[in-house]
Each structure stands twice: as structure tokens, then as C-alpha cells.
Design an enzyme around this catalytic site. Structure first.
Site, PDB file in Angstrom:
ATOM      1  N   ILE A   5     -11.977  44.131 -20.155  1.00 26.82           N
ATOM      2  CA  ILE A   5     -12.652  43.044 -20.861  1.00 26.82           C
ATOM      3  C   ILE A   5     -14.168  43.080 -20.613  1.00 26.82           C
ATOM      4  O   ILE A   5     -14.962  42.892 -21.540  1.00 26.82           O
ATOM      5  CB  ILE A   5     -12.035  41.691 -20.437  1.00 26.82           C
ATOM      6  CG1 ILE A   5     -10.577  41.610 -20.940  1.00 26.82           C
ATOM      7  CG2 ILE A   5     -12.866  40.515 -20.939  1.00 26.82           C
ATOM      8  CD1 ILE A   5      -9.770  40.442 -20.390  1.00 26.82           C
TER       9      ILE A   5
ATOM     10  N   VAL B 129     -19.301  41.846  -6.167  1.00 26.00           N
ATOM     11  CA  VAL B 129     -19.803  40.507  -6.531  1.00 26.00           C
ATOM     12  C   VAL B 129     -19.669  39.485  -5.400  1.00 26.00           C
ATOM     13  O   VAL B 129     -20.260  38.409  -5.466  1.00 26.00           O
ATOM     14  CB  VAL B 129     -19.102  39.949  -7.803  1.00 26.00           C
ATOM     15  CG1 VAL B 129     -19.482  40.752  -9.028  1.00 26.00           C
ATOM     16  CG2 VAL B 129     -17.595  39.861  -7.639  1.00 26.00           C
TER      17      VAL B 129
ATOM     18  N   TYR C 160      -4.049  33.933  -7.666  1.00 26.38           N
ATOM     19  CA  TYR C 160      -4.779  34.208  -8.912  1.00 26.38           C
ATOM     20  C   TYR C 160      -4.878  32.936  -9.764  1.00 26.38           C
ATOM     21  O   TYR C 160      -5.946  32.576 -10.261  1.00 26.38           O
ATOM     22  CB  TYR C 160      -4.033  35.307  -9.672  1.00 26.38           C
ATOM     23  CG  TYR C 160      -4.692  35.795 -10.941  1.00 26.38           C
ATOM     24  CD1 TYR C 160      -5.766  36.676 -10.902  1.00 26.38           C
ATOM     25  CD2 TYR C 160      -4.214  35.400 -12.191  1.00 26.38           C
ATOM     26  CE1 TYR C 160      -6.352  37.139 -12.074  1.00 26.38           C
ATOM     27  CE2 TYR C 160      -4.798  35.865 -13.366  1.00 26.38           C
ATOM     28  CZ  TYR C 160      -5.862  36.735 -13.293  1.00 26.38           C
ATOM     29  OH  TYR C 160      -6.438  37.197 -14.464  1.00 26.38           O
TER      30      TYR C 160
ATOM     31  N   LYS D 131      -8.260  30.966 -10.861  1.00 23.95           N
ATOM     32  CA  LYS D 131      -8.613  30.779 -12.278  1.00 23.95           C
ATOM     33  C   LYS D 131      -8.709  29.295 -12.635  1.00 23.95           C
ATOM     34  O   LYS D 131      -9.545  28.903 -13.444  1.00 23.95           O
ATOM     35  CB  LYS D 131      -7.598  31.492 -13.177  1.00 23.95           C
ATOM     36  CG  LYS D 131      -7.661  33.014 -13.068  1.00 23.95           C
ATOM     37  CD  LYS D 131      -9.039  33.545 -13.430  1.00 23.95           C
ATOM     38  CE  LYS D 131      -9.066  35.059 -13.512  1.00 23.95           C
ATOM     39  NZ  LYS D 131     -10.416  35.578 -13.834  1.00 23.95           N
TER      40      LYS D 131
END
Ligand code: NAD
Length: 257
Positions: A13, A57, A144, A148
Site C-alpha cells: 500500500i 519509524v 494489531y 489500529k
């Protein structure tokens, strides 16, 4: 030239977003812990410009170093770097939990912290965060899903906080999309066909299905949109998809008149 910063740009993505944003005229800064060379090649092949930065990151000092060397003022940020560990809660170690939350949520925070001042100084911009349908439903794996869900909440929280700096912030929640993240899972035919059976539009998504939505939210057509989440999942969470049973139900009722 204005710069679009994309994390997770070496694959899936993030790569598709980088290609779309380059087409929109941005110089794209490709941030990834992996090698973004192939994405850079694809951008340049299409006549765009890109610069690759190898960075984790979650490492704020390293991210700060990259932001100081961007190829132009950042007007767009796409937070897409992500990982998944497919384990139920009790199988997940604290270390695994921390890593998933670190990359998928704290990593987004690190980029926001480092990029927003430069974006505000450039006169404002647009931020798009890749969340997931896992943040909306119980479809997924605890660490996860929790990370999110945090991305969705953080995005809503920041809409008002960033508006005064001329910055819009939105999220996109993809459904199941072909990428590095689920290559193994979708390689299993049983899982693949069960998944497709739960998607009303009848197919797995492609990274560019998501990138188009990201480009819309990042661009001027979304000038009045902030604090929103756009679900792009082929209808997966809009309904309980009845599949074959749904067809039977409809024909039963048409027979009954
Ligand atoms: N593929 C799907 O079905 C799906 C569904 C919903 C949400 N998402 C989200 O989309 C985003 C993009 O994932 P994708 O599906 O393209 O997967 P992908 O694995 O193809 O791409 C993720 C990229 O993030 C990079 N990355 C991982 N950890 C990093 C770190 N610490 N620092 C920098 N880069 C790092 C990887 O190297 C990789 O290039 C993720 O946030 C993911 O959670 C994906």
C-alpha cells in the site's frame, strides 16, 4: 517542489501511495526499514521524482534526521508502515505486543511529531493514516486490532488540534488487500476463498484500490474533510455477507411472493 512523505514505501500500500502521489506532482520521500529502491525505480520510470530513506519509524532520532533532509517542504504525510503478528491474546508475549503497537501506532506518532512542524511552516498540508477494518471490528488479532483502533482514535483527536495549522488529517481503513503483509495467508486457498466469500464485491483488494482513496484524501477534492475515516474493503464490514445463504433467502422470498 512540494514533498509527500510516505512510510512503508518499499512495498504494498505504501508503494502504491508513493506512485499515486508522484503522479499528482509531489517529490516523494520513501521511508522504510527495508529497501525502497524498487519503488524509487517505479516512480522514476513514470517520470516522477523520489528519494529513498532507510529508517525504522520507531526510531525518533533517525526519523528526525530524515525529516531534516527531505527533498522539499512536506505538504503530505502518509503513515503506512505496519507489521502484524497473528496470535491470539494469550499467545502474544509482552515483547510482541510492544513491537506491534510500537510500529503501527507509536511509529505513526513519531512521524506526526517530526513532520507536523515542517508542514505547518510550509503553510499546511494533509495527513493520511492507514488504519484497518481490524480497528472497527473483532476481525483480526489483538495487538494489531488494538494498535489500529488507536490510529482511528488518534486521527479523530488530531482533526481539531491540527486545523489551526492548516493541516487536515484523515484515515483509510483497508479491508483485505494483496501485499507483503498477508502474502502467506492469502497463499492458502481455503483462507483465500473464505475471505473472498466475505467480500460483497467478490475480490481481494489491490494496493492501488487504497492508494486512490489516499490520493483523494490528500488532495484538494477533500478540502473540507478532516477527522474522517474512509473504509475501503469491498463492502466487507458493511454487512454480514450471506453468500450462498443470501441467494437462497432472496429466492425463497421471491417464491413466496
Ligand atoms: N494488506 C492488508 O490487507 C491491509 C489491511 C488493512 C491495513 N493494512 C495496513 O496497510 C499498511 C501497509 O501495509 P501493507 O499491507 O502494504 O504491507 P507490506 O508488508 O506490503 O508493507 C509494509 C511496509 O512497512 C515497512 N515497515 C515495517 N516495519 C517498519 C518500521 N519499523 N519502519 C519502517 N518501515 C517499516 C515494511 O518494510 C514494508 O515495506 C500497514 O499499516 C497495514 O497494517 C493492510
Amino acid at each position: 517542489m512540494d514533498c509527500a512523505v510516505v512510510t512503508g514505501a518499499a512495498s504494498g500500500i505504501g508503494r502504491a501511495c508513493a506512485l499515486r502521489l508522484a503522479e499528482s506532482g509531489f517529490t516523494v520521500a520513501l521511508l522504510d526499514v527495508g529497501d525502497a529502491g524498487e519503488t524509487r525505480r517505479l516512480v522514476e520510470e513514470r517520470g516522477g521524482t523520489a528519494a529513498g530513506f532507510a529508517v525504522d519509524v520507531t526510531d525518533e532520532a533517525a526519523v528526525a534526521g530524515v525529516v531534516g533532509r527531505l527533498p522539499g517542504p512536506p505538504r503530505v504525510l502518509v503513515n503506512a508502515a505496519g507489521i502484524i503478528i497473528r496470535k491470539k491474546l494469550l499467545e502474544t508475549s509482552v515483547q510482541e505486543w510492544r513491537r506491534v503497537v510500537d510500529v503501527n501506532l507509536t511509529g505513526y506518532f513519531v512521524l506526526l511529531r517530526q513532520v507536523i512542524p515542517a508542514m505547518a511552516a510550509a503553510g499546511g498540508g494533509s495527513i493520511v493514516q492507514i488504519a484497518s477494518i481490524a480497528g472497527h471490528t473483532g476481525y483480526g488479532f489483538s495487538s494489531y486490532t488494538a494498535a489500529k483502533g488507536g490510529v482511528l482514535a488518534l486521527t479523530r483527536q488530531l482533526a481539531a488540534e491540527l486545523a489551526e495549522q492548516g493541516i487536515r488529517i484523515n484515515s483509510v481503513s483497508p479491508g483485505v488487500v494483496h501485499s507483503g503483509l498477508n502474502r502467506d495467508t492469502l497463499g492458502n486457498e481455503v483462507i483465500r476463498s473464505a475471505t473472498v466469500g466475505n467480500i460483497p464485491l467478490g475480490r481481494i483488494g489491490e494496493p492501488d484500490d487504497i492508494a486512490k482513496v489516499v490520493a483523494f484524501l490528500a488532495g484538494p477534492d477533500a478540502a473540507f474533510v478532516t477527522g474522517a475515516d474512509l473504509v475501503a474493503d469491498g463492502g466487507m464490514i458493511s454487512t454480514i455477507h450471506w453468500g450462498k445463504a443470501g441467494g437462497e433467502l432472496h429466492s425463497f422470498h421471491s417464491r413466496e411472493g
